[in-house]
Design a protein around this motif. Structure first.
Motif, PDB file in Angstrom:
ATOM      1  N   ILE A 125      51.266  51.533  -5.277  1.00 17.44           N
ATOM      2  CA  ILE A 125      50.441  50.424  -4.795  1.00 17.44           C
ATOM      3  C   ILE A 125      50.871  49.113  -5.439  1.00 17.44           C
ATOM      4  N   THR A 126      51.136  49.153  -6.742  1.00 17.21           N
ATOM      5  CA  THR A 126      51.572  47.944  -7.451  1.00 17.21           C
ATOM      6  C   THR A 126      52.863  47.403  -6.840  1.00 17.21           C
ATOM      7  N   GLN A 127      53.822  48.289  -6.615  1.00 21.69           N
ATOM      8  CA  GLN A 127      55.089  47.868  -6.020  1.00 21.69           C
ATOM      9  C   GLN A 127      54.894  47.335  -4.602  1.00 21.69           C
ATOM     10  N   LEU A 128      53.943  47.927  -3.903  1.00 22.44           N
ATOM     11  CA  LEU A 128      53.716  47.588  -2.499  1.00 22.44           C
ATOM     12  C   LEU A 128      53.090  46.202  -2.322  1.00 22.44           C
ATOM     13  N   VAL A 129      52.150  45.844  -3.194  1.00 21.77           N
ATOM     14  CA  VAL A 129      51.371  44.614  -2.948  1.00 21.77           C
ATOM     15  C   VAL A 129      51.680  43.463  -3.905  1.00 21.77           C
ATOM     16  N   SER A 130      52.409  43.708  -4.987  1.00 23.72           N
ATOM     17  CA  SER A 130      52.598  42.654  -6.003  1.00 23.72           C
ATOM     18  C   SER A 130      53.260  41.407  -5.421  1.00 23.72           C
ATOM     19  N   THR A 131      54.321  41.581  -4.641  1.00 25.88           N
ATOM     20  CA  THR A 131      55.009  40.423  -4.054  1.00 25.88           C
ATOM     21  C   THR A 131      54.096  39.677  -3.097  1.00 25.88           C
ATOM     22  N   GLU A 132      53.324  40.420  -2.303  1.00 27.91           N
ATOM     23  CA  GLU A 132      52.406  39.795  -1.347  1.00 27.91           C
ATOM     24  C   GLU A 132      51.343  38.962  -2.060  1.00 27.91           C
ATOM     25  N   GLY A 168      53.886  62.274 -19.963  1.00 29.37           N
ATOM     26  CA  GLY A 168      53.078  62.031 -18.771  1.00 29.37           C
ATOM     27  C   GLY A 168      51.945  61.063 -19.025  1.00 29.37           C
ATOM     28  N   PHE A 169      51.292  61.196 -20.177  1.00 28.58           N
ATOM     29  CA  PHE A 169      50.188  60.294 -20.494  1.00 28.58           C
ATOM     30  C   PHE A 169      50.706  58.880 -20.730  1.00 28.58           C
ATOM     31  N   SER A 170      51.872  58.765 -21.341  1.00 30.17           N
ATOM     32  CA  SER A 170      52.468  57.443 -21.554  1.00 30.17           C
ATOM     33  C   SER A 170      52.795  56.765 -20.224  1.00 30.17           C
ATOM     34  N   HIS A 171      53.353  57.532 -19.271  1.00 32.23           N
ATOM     35  CA  HIS A 171      53.663  56.982 -17.945  1.00 32.23           C
ATOM     36  C   HIS A 171      52.375  56.533 -17.244  1.00 32.23           C
ATOM     37  N   TYR A 172      51.319  57.343 -17.378  1.00 29.00           N
ATOM     38  CA  TYR A 172      50.025  56.991 -16.766  1.00 29.00           C
ATOM     39  C   TYR A 172      49.491  55.678 -17.353  1.00 29.00           C
ATOM     40  N   LYS A 173      49.541  55.528 -18.674  1.00 28.29           N
ATOM     41  CA  LYS A 173      49.037  54.296 -19.298  1.00 28.29           C
ATOM     42  C   LYS A 173      49.824  53.078 -18.820  1.00 28.29           C
ATOM     43  N   THR A 174      51.142  53.247 -18.682  1.00 29.43           N
ATOM     44  CA  THR A 174      51.982  52.140 -18.210  1.00 29.43           C
ATOM     45  C   THR A 174      51.612  51.755 -16.786  1.00 29.43           C
ATOM     46  N   ALA A 175      51.430  52.767 -15.923  1.00 28.35           N
ATOM     47  CA  ALA A 175      51.076  52.498 -14.520  1.00 28.35           C
ATOM     48  C   ALA A 175      49.733  51.795 -14.429  1.00 28.35           C
ATOM     49  N   MET A 176      48.771  52.245 -15.221  1.00 31.41           N
ATOM     50  CA  MET A 176      47.437  51.631 -15.212  1.00 31.41           C
ATOM     51  C   MET A 176      47.505  50.196 -15.729  1.00 31.41           C
ATOM     52  N   HIS A 177      48.242  49.981 -16.820  1.00 27.48           N
ATOM     53  CA  HIS A 177      48.360  48.639 -17.409  1.00 27.48           C
ATOM     54  C   HIS A 177      49.014  47.664 -16.432  1.00 27.48           C
ATOM     55  N   GLU A 178      50.100  48.081 -15.797  1.00 28.56           N
ATOM     56  CA  GLU A 178      50.816  47.188 -14.889  1.00 28.56           C
ATOM     57  C   GLU A 178      49.984  46.859 -13.658  1.00 28.56           C
ATOM     58  N   HIS A 179      49.191  47.829 -13.200  1.00 28.37           N
ATOM     59  CA  HIS A 179      48.339  47.587 -12.044  1.00 28.37           C
ATOM     60  C   HIS A 179      47.243  46.576 -12.383  1.00 28.37           C
ATOM     61  N   VAL A 180      46.608  46.761 -13.526  1.00 25.70           N
ATOM     62  CA  VAL A 180      45.547  45.838 -13.954  1.00 25.70           C
ATOM     63  C   VAL A 180      46.129  44.448 -14.210  1.00 25.70           C
ATOM     64  N   LEU A 181      47.282  44.391 -14.846  1.00 28.15           N
ATOM     65  CA  LEU A 181      47.919  43.101 -15.141  1.00 28.15           C
ATOM     66  C   LEU A 181      48.234  42.337 -13.865  1.00 28.15           C
ATOM     67  N   MET A 182      48.695  43.042 -12.837  1.00 29.17           N
ATOM     68  CA  MET A 182      48.992  42.407 -11.545  1.00 29.17           C
ATOM     69  C   MET A 182      47.750  41.708 -10.998  1.00 29.17           C
ATOM     70  N   TRP A 183      46.613  42.407 -11.042  1.00 34.40           N
ATOM     71  CA  TRP A 183      45.383  41.824 -10.516  1.00 34.40           C
ATOM     72  C   TRP A 183      44.870  40.694 -11.410  1.00 34.40           C
ATOM     73  N   GLN A 184      44.981  40.850 -12.717  1.00 32.98           N
ATOM     74  CA  GLN A 184      44.540  39.783 -13.627  1.00 32.98           C
ATOM     75  C   GLN A 184      45.298  38.487 -13.344  1.00 32.98           C
ATOM     76  N   ASN A 185      46.597  38.600 -13.164  1.00 36.85           N
ATOM     77  CA  ASN A 185      47.414  37.407 -12.872  1.00 36.85           C
ATOM     78  C   ASN A 185      47.023  36.792 -11.538  1.00 36.85           C
ATOM     79  N   PHE A 186      46.758  37.648 -10.563  1.00 37.20           N
ATOM     80  CA  PHE A 186      46.383  37.139  -9.240  1.00 37.20           C
ATOM     81  C   PHE A 186      45.043  36.420  -9.277  1.00 37.20           C
ATOM     82  N   PHE A 187      44.043  37.043  -9.904  1.00 41.11           N
ATOM     83  CA  PHE A 187      42.719  36.421  -9.956  1.00 41.11           C
ATOM     84  C   PHE A 187      42.747  35.140 -10.794  1.00 41.11           C
ATOM     85  N   LYS A 188      43.600  35.124 -11.805  1.00 36.10           N
ATOM     86  CA  LYS A 188      43.725  33.926 -12.636  1.00 36.10           C
ATOM     87  C   LYS A 188      44.298  32.766 -11.827  1.00 36.10           C
ATOM     88  N   GLN A 189      45.330  33.037 -11.025  1.00 39.60           N
ATOM     89  CA  GLN A 189      45.946  31.972 -10.240  1.00 39.60           C
ATOM     90  C   GLN A 189      45.010  31.470  -9.142  1.00 39.60           C
TER      91      GLN A 189
END
Length: 327
Positions: free
Chosen positions: A218-225, A297-318
């Motif tokens: 989802i992050t890869q799909l919508v981040s550019t948009e 696996g847990f490390s990959h999950y934390k990274t995916a969750m962090h990057e997804h949240v960060l994407m939205w934080q940046n969007f809402f901030k802008q």
């Protein structure tokens, strides 16, 4: 049917699919088939000959053990049923045997020093093998194999009693490695049954695999948009408001609470996984399997969750927007 519809709860996969599809519609992105997670595959594990080594007492010596309670236990083990015991009962038998051998050695010390010495030798060999037999129970019992590798379900937003009891069950089985005196028949069997029914470890690892793969997608799909939206424009700002609602409805209210449950169980069970990963009696393929899911696996999950949240934080901030926290 009405009762069923009232109690229906969407699965994590369904929620993630709906989340992705709603975002695609708002952003007018071509529909992409959601990513499916692979199943868990417990590796084939070698038998441990150290744990199943047989020790024999000749018939004459066995007859001389009649004054010891251990003779009855050995006799039971040598029956037809005794020879085909499941691993759990074999483990319980060996724990009882250790206790009774020690008693027998002491009781024979004054009446038959030679036999007492022989019983003592067997006791010490069996004692040295007990941890290996524990490892066999953890790796090869049917209940543990299912608990560690078979689950068609993911976590939900609230823990069940079965899942909470599974933490206790794992802790109890973990504690038995060097403590045969703490092995209690009913507790061992109840712990294994709880793990077989709840399959908590497999459910945790399946949940983190689903979240990792689909949130990354989802992050890869919508981040550019999201980056291309200009909230100074009325149409884009309206679209951003809709996106905020989608994020709130799906991620904050439904997905994030499941992530919190996953974190809760991960940190509760982490000391057990760390002990098992470094335990010399557990086989390398088994430890590698644990490491793959509990650490990598847990490390990959934390990274995916962090990057997804960060994407939205940046969007809402802008866009100068705020998102209320889940309560």
């Amino acid at each position: 049917m009405s009762l069923l519809s009232c109690s229906y709860q969407p699965t994590l996969e369904t929620t993630l699919d709906d989340y992705q599809q709603r975002l695609q519609r708002v952003l007018n992105i071509e529909v992409v088939t959601p990513v499916r997670s692979p199943e868990l595959h417990l590796p084939d594990l070698p038998d441990n000959p150290e744990a199943i080594q047989q020790l024999n007492i000749n018939l004459i010596d066995f007859n001389r053990l009649n004054e010891c309670e251990v003779s009855s236990l050995i006799a039971e083990r040598n029956t037809t049923l005794g020879k085909v015991q499941p691993l759990s009962q074999r483990f319980i038998y060996e724990a009882k045997l250790l206790t009774l051998l020690e008693r027998c050695e002491l009781s024979l010390a004054l009446t038959d020093a030679g036999l007492s010495k022989r019983v003592g030798e067997i006791f010490r060999i069996k004692q040295a093998q007990f941890s290996a037999l524990w490892a066999l129970l953890i790796q090869k019992s049917d209940e543990m194999k299912v608990a560690l590798s078979v689950s068609n379900a993911s976590l939900v937003t609230r823990s069940t009693h079965s899942e909470m009891n599974s933490v206790v069950a794992l802790s109890y089985l973990d504690s038995l490695k060097d403590k045969p005196l703490e092995v209690v028949n009913k507790e061992v069997e109840a712990s294994l049954a709880t793990l077989y029914l709840s399959r908590l470890p497999a459910k945790l690892w399946r949940t983190q695999m689903v979240l990792t793969r689909q949130l990354t997608n989802i992050t890869q799909l919508v981040s550019t948009e999201l980056e291309e939206l200009d909230c100074s424009k009325t149409t884009d700002f309206s679209k951003a408001e809709i996106l905020r609602n989608v994020f709130q409805l799906f991620f904050i209210q439904q997905i994030q609470p499941i992530g919190s449950e996953l974190n809760h169980y991960q940190y509760q069970l982490l000391p057990i996984w760390e002990r098992w990963i470094t335990d010399k009696h557990l086989s390398p393929p088994f430890k590698q399997y644990l490491r793959k899911h509990t650490q990598d696996g847990f490390s990959h999950y934390k990274t995916a969750m962090h990057e997804h949240v960060l994407m939205w934080q940046n969007f809402f901030k802008q866009c100068g927007m705020e998102v209320s926290a889940n309560r």
